[in-house]
Design a protein around this motif. Structure first.
Motif, PDB file in Angstrom:
ATOM      1  N   THR A 111      24.140  36.106  35.470  1.00 26.54           N
ATOM      2  CA  THR A 111      24.500  34.701  35.693  1.00 26.54           C
ATOM      3  C   THR A 111      26.003  34.580  35.931  1.00 26.54           C
ATOM      4  OG1 THR A 111      22.745  34.092  34.167  1.00 26.54           O
ATOM      5  CG2 THR A 111      24.306  32.389  34.710  1.00 26.54           C
ATOM      6  N   TYR A 112      26.398  33.914  36.994  1.00 32.39           N
ATOM      7  CA  TYR A 112      27.822  33.767  37.333  1.00 32.39           C
ATOM      8  C   TYR A 112      28.431  32.492  36.756  1.00 32.39           C
ATOM      9  CZ  TYR A 112      27.678  37.497  40.898  1.00 32.39           C
ATOM     10  OH  TYR A 112      27.583  38.687  41.573  1.00 32.39           O
ATOM     11  N   PHE A 113      27.669  31.413  36.725  1.00 32.57           N
ATOM     12  CA  PHE A 113      28.193  30.137  36.205  1.00 32.57           C
ATOM     13  C   PHE A 113      27.003  29.257  35.853  1.00 32.57           C
ATOM     14  CE2 PHE A 113      27.589  27.386  40.009  1.00 32.57           C
ATOM     15  CZ  PHE A 113      27.274  28.345  40.941  1.00 32.57           C
ATOM     16  N   ILE A 115      36.698  29.082  44.842  1.00 35.75           N
ATOM     17  CA  ILE A 115      36.332  27.767  44.299  1.00 35.75           C
ATOM     18  C   ILE A 115      37.466  26.795  44.618  1.00 35.75           C
ATOM     19  CG2 ILE A 115      35.645  26.514  42.200  1.00 35.75           C
ATOM     20  CD1 ILE A 115      33.925  29.003  42.687  1.00 35.75           C
ATOM     21  N   THR A 144      40.627  31.835  41.859  1.00 30.43           N
ATOM     22  CA  THR A 144      40.200  32.357  43.166  1.00 30.43           C
ATOM     23  C   THR A 144      41.055  31.867  44.348  1.00 30.43           C
ATOM     24  OG1 THR A 144      38.411  30.700  43.170  1.00 30.43           O
ATOM     25  CG2 THR A 144      37.845  32.963  42.522  1.00 30.43           C
ATOM     26  N   PRO A 145      41.606  30.628  44.337  1.00 33.34           N
ATOM     27  CA  PRO A 145      42.469  30.268  45.471  1.00 33.34           C
ATOM     28  C   PRO A 145      43.712  31.167  45.558  1.00 33.34           C
ATOM     29  CG  PRO A 145      41.752  28.307  44.310  1.00 33.34           C
ATOM     30  CD  PRO A 145      41.366  29.479  43.457  1.00 33.34           C
ATOM     31  N   THR A 170      27.366  34.140  46.244  1.00 33.55           N
ATOM     32  CA  THR A 170      27.943  35.488  46.196  1.00 33.55           C
ATOM     33  C   THR A 170      27.125  36.454  45.344  1.00 33.55           C
ATOM     34  OG1 THR A 170      29.423  34.651  44.469  1.00 33.55           O
ATOM     35  CG2 THR A 170      30.338  34.856  46.690  1.00 33.55           C
ATOM     36  N   LEU A 173      32.220  40.814  45.803  1.00 32.99           N
ATOM     37  CA  LEU A 173      32.126  39.654  46.689  1.00 32.99           C
ATOM     38  C   LEU A 173      32.377  38.422  45.832  1.00 32.99           C
ATOM     39  CD1 LEU A 173      31.391  38.411  49.460  1.00 32.99           C
ATOM     40  CD2 LEU A 173      29.013  38.344  48.678  1.00 32.99           C
ATOM     41  N   TYR A 174      33.444  37.671  46.150  1.00 32.42           N
ATOM     42  CA  TYR A 174      33.717  36.497  45.315  1.00 32.42           C
ATOM     43  C   TYR A 174      33.799  35.227  46.145  1.00 32.42           C
ATOM     44  CZ  TYR A 174      38.715  36.797  46.609  1.00 32.42           C
ATOM     45  OH  TYR A 174      39.908  36.833  47.292  1.00 32.42           O
ATOM     46  N   HIS A 228      38.947  37.092  35.313  1.00 33.55           N
ATOM     47  CA  HIS A 228      37.552  36.665  35.297  1.00 33.55           C
ATOM     48  C   HIS A 228      36.665  37.894  35.399  1.00 33.55           C
ATOM     49  CE1 HIS A 228      37.470  32.335  35.322  1.00 33.55           C
ATOM     50  NE2 HIS A 228      38.216  32.219  36.410  1.00 33.55           N
ATOM     51  N   ALA A 229      35.383  37.690  35.124  1.00 35.65           N
ATOM     52  CA  ALA A 229      34.398  38.758  35.319  1.00 35.65           C
ATOM     53  C   ALA A 229      33.940  38.758  36.775  1.00 35.65           C
ATOM     54  CB  ALA A 229      33.203  38.500  34.403  1.00 35.65           C
ATOM     55  N   TYR A 230      33.848  39.936  37.375  1.00 33.62           N
ATOM     56  CA  TYR A 230      33.263  40.060  38.720  1.00 33.62           C
ATOM     57  C   TYR A 230      32.317  41.247  38.745  1.00 33.62           C
ATOM     58  CZ  TYR A 230      36.447  36.444  40.045  1.00 33.62           C
ATOM     59  OH  TYR A 230      37.092  35.238  40.088  1.00 33.62           O
ATOM     60  N   THR A 231      31.200  41.041  39.410  1.00 33.25           N
ATOM     61  CA  THR A 231      30.165  42.067  39.472  1.00 33.25           C
ATOM     62  C   THR A 231      30.464  43.015  40.624  1.00 33.25           C
ATOM     63  OG1 THR A 231      28.659  40.370  38.672  1.00 33.25           O
ATOM     64  CG2 THR A 231      27.654  42.364  39.531  1.00 33.25           C
ATOM     65  N   VAL A 272      29.743  45.114  35.676  1.00 33.23           N
ATOM     66  CA  VAL A 272      30.646  43.958  35.662  1.00 33.23           C
ATOM     67  C   VAL A 272      32.018  44.428  35.177  1.00 33.23           C
ATOM     68  CG1 VAL A 272      31.110  41.690  34.648  1.00 33.23           C
ATOM     69  CG2 VAL A 272      28.777  42.305  35.297  1.00 33.23           C
ATOM     70  N   GLY A 286      39.852  25.839  41.958  1.00 35.80           N
ATOM     71  CA  GLY A 286      39.639  26.802  40.869  1.00 35.80           C
ATOM     72  C   GLY A 286      40.970  27.328  40.368  1.00 35.80           C
ATOM     73  N   ARG A 287      40.955  27.881  39.176  1.00 34.92           N
ATOM     74  CA  ARG A 287      42.190  28.374  38.552  1.00 34.92           C
ATOM     75  C   ARG A 287      42.659  29.670  39.207  1.00 34.92           C
ATOM     76  NH1 ARG A 287      43.734  30.337  33.630  1.00 34.92           N
ATOM     77  NH2 ARG A 287      41.832  31.550  33.550  1.00 34.92           N
TER      78      ARG A 287
END
Ligand SMILES: Cc1cc2nc3c(=O)[nH]c(=O)nc-3n(C[C@H](O)[C@H](O)[C@H](O)COP(=O)(O)OP(=O)(O)OC[C@H]3O[C@@H](n4cnc5c(N)ncnc54)[C@H](O)[C@@H]3O)c2cc1C
Length: 264
Positions: free
Chosen positions: A240-242, A79, A85-86, A125, A75-76, A58-61, A43, A82-83
């Motif tokens: 866990t992502y969310f 949202i 990702t857009p 994702t 791979l994201y 943010h955290a991304y795997t 991560v 979202g704050r």
């Protein structure tokens, strides 16, 4: 946070490409000349510097890594409202993002060597790192049966199907199934959420290692139920992502454990 923070390393965006509705494959290349040897399941913190100087992060795997090229991919999910990702979705190849890490263990290191069969279960994702793990471990000679199950809402959300099909064609011990919670009428794959469609397909729990990735509602139902059904702690690994604090409740876990044991 200022970009000058020494923890944040610059990376060049190599690719930032939609591969399904709202699912984007992001490949970064470390731009500071230092090693960047990451594997599926690591991560990283990923940071995006806004025009006003604020760093969104943010955290991304990691879904795939190429240490020789100092490249790694995530791979994201974009949202809506979202704050970050857009905005992340609009970043063009050649632009600079920031990263730090890694945290967490690669999936390949978490899967128990004594397990006889491996099952990966993802929502959304969460499929990215499971796909990357499968590709890497099979390429490196994994011979145990390895099956991935991925849950999405609709067919438009499905991703990585050509890549998974190619793996299944190349390696007879690999299989994958998609499950849709809102399938169209002619959908021939699995129907329902993964907790509805997958339990009867597991062939029991004996000899199994299960890795779960994605929505906390799925992870926090499956993990305790698998444990209740008799699986050792080390044989059930997660990311866990969310919905990190989802609590399905003792009755739901008990009932699901019964299903996993084939008793209901
Ligand atoms: C250890 C870890 C690893 C992660 N790895 C990934 C990853 O590889 N890919 C990825 O897409 N996300 C991943 N996430 C989630 C990611 O860190 C962000 O939370 C997500 O991208 C939110 O972005 P945002 O700022 O646009 O949304 P926010 O404004 O922060 O809105 C957050 C809301 O979006 C929802 N949400 C967050 N992530 C997802 C998701 N993946 N799918 C559907 N809904 C979601 C939640 O309901 C949450 O309340 C990971 C999270 C953790 C803790």
């Amino acid at each position: 946070m200022a970009v000058a923070n020494p923890d944040w390393r610059p990376a060049r965006v190599v690719e930032n490409r939609a591969i399904a509705r709202a699912s984007v494959w992001l490949t970064l290349e470390a731009a500071d000349g230092r090693p960047a040897a990451f594997e599926p399941g690591h991560v990283l913190g990923v940071g995006l510097k806004r025009d006003d100087g604020e760093m969104l992060r943010h955290a991304y795997t990691v879904s795939a890594g190429d240490p020789a090229a100092r490249r790694f991919s995530h791979l994201y999910r974009v949202i809506p409202h979202g704050r970050m990702t857009p905005l992340l979705e609009t970043v063009a190849p050649g632009a600079t993002l920031y990263f730090h890490g890694p945290g967490h263990n690669p999936i390949q290191r978490e899967v128990r060597p004594e397990a006889e069969r491996i099952v990966g279960i993802a929502t959304g994702t969460g499929l990215g790192p499971l796909y990357g793990y499968a590709a890497k471990t099979l390429r490196e000679g994994e011979t145990r049966p390895l099956t991935l199950y991925a849950g999405f809402r609709e067919a438009a959300d499905l991703c990585l199907e050509p890549e998974l099909r190619a793996l299944a064609e190349a390696y007879p011990n690999f299989a994958y199934r998609f499950s849709l919670s809102r399938p169209h009428a002619s959908w021939t794959g699995l129907r329902g959420r993964v907790d509805q469609s997958v339990p009867p397909l597991l062939g029991g729990l004996s000899g199994l290692h299960v890795h779960l990735v994605g929505n906390g509602e799925m992870v926090h139902l499956w993990r305790p139920a698998l444990r209740k059904a008799g699986m050792e702690k080390e044989r059930v690994t997660i990311e866990t992502y969310f919905n990190h604090h989802a609590e399905p409740g003792a009755d739901a876990i008990e009932a699901f454990a019964e299903r996993l044991m084939g008793r209901s």
